[in-house]
Design a protein around this motif. Sequence first.
Motif, PDB file in Angstrom:
ATOM      1  N   ASN A 168     115.676  33.717 -19.357  1.00 11.32           N
ATOM      2  CA  ASN A 168     116.904  33.644 -18.566  1.00 11.32           C
ATOM      3  C   ASN A 168     117.693  34.935 -18.700  1.00 11.32           C
ATOM      4  N   PRO A 210     116.170  31.768 -14.214  1.00 18.24           N
ATOM      5  CA  PRO A 210     117.414  31.039 -14.517  1.00 18.24           C
ATOM      6  C   PRO A 210     118.527  32.014 -14.899  1.00 18.24           C
ATOM      7  N   TYR A 211     119.704  31.818 -14.349  1.00 18.53           N
ATOM      8  CA  TYR A 211     120.853  32.677 -14.627  1.00 18.53           C
ATOM      9  C   TYR A 211     121.998  31.832 -15.183  1.00 18.53           C
ATOM     10  N   LYS A 212     122.693  32.399 -16.195  1.00 15.00           N
ATOM     11  CA  LYS A 212     123.874  31.743 -16.765  1.00 15.00           C
ATOM     12  C   LYS A 212     125.066  32.671 -16.582  1.00 15.00           C
TER      13      LYS A 212
END
Length: 246
Positions: A159, A240-242
């Motif tokens: 991520n 996936p990115y946060k």
Amino acid sequence: MIYVFTGMSLLFIAIGFLVTENNAKYLLSGYNTMNENERKKVNLKTYIPYFKKFHITLGISFFVLGYLINLFNKNVAGMFLAIYPVLAYVYFVITSSKYSGGLNTKANKVGLIILIGTFIFVTGLVAYGYKENKILFDAHQIEFTGSYGGILPTQQIKNIEVKKDLPKITLKTNGFALGEIRKGYFKTKSGETVKLILNSSQKPYLLFTTSDNRKIYYSAKEQLNEELLQEIKKAIPNIPYKLNHE
């Protein structure tokens, strides 16, 4: 960085007081390797006071100038930290040679050549370290250019996060660190080893975590980190990115 300036300044001043006529044959670099005939050519009675004056002046000027520069620009202060002492010693070898036979003596020539070579090497090392590590990316990989860079295939990226702060760094294990620039491997307070590629202190940072939980913190020099992240998201939407800025 102010602690480094303080420590090195005190060291320079201490060296000025440490070497005397009585212990020069043991402590004075260059002089301690001469034979008796060569030592007779060195005027210690004038050389030692100049040696002391130089080191006291170096220590004071190093601290004052370094402290002032650090207030305005930490990156310039880092360059000053690395380069100023070397330049000062080049000056010292040239000006103090009159007390030891002049610049034409073998010892003074060798000393000057070594210092000039050191200056060129240090300057090149600092310039290379300060060169921006950019991020190049496409659908298949992300590449960090420059020193301590590398390539991350997209399938190896777990991520990408936006982080407000870095973890508490306690030790540089293998890397470059001057001013706000930090590149290489560093150990955190928790004992974890992370890779930093920080071209500036710009926040928030980008954190790349790999599938085997290796962590790379990145900060650009010119472009905003969040703008850079948006470009990466467009090119590689399946990672996936946060974006919580924690």
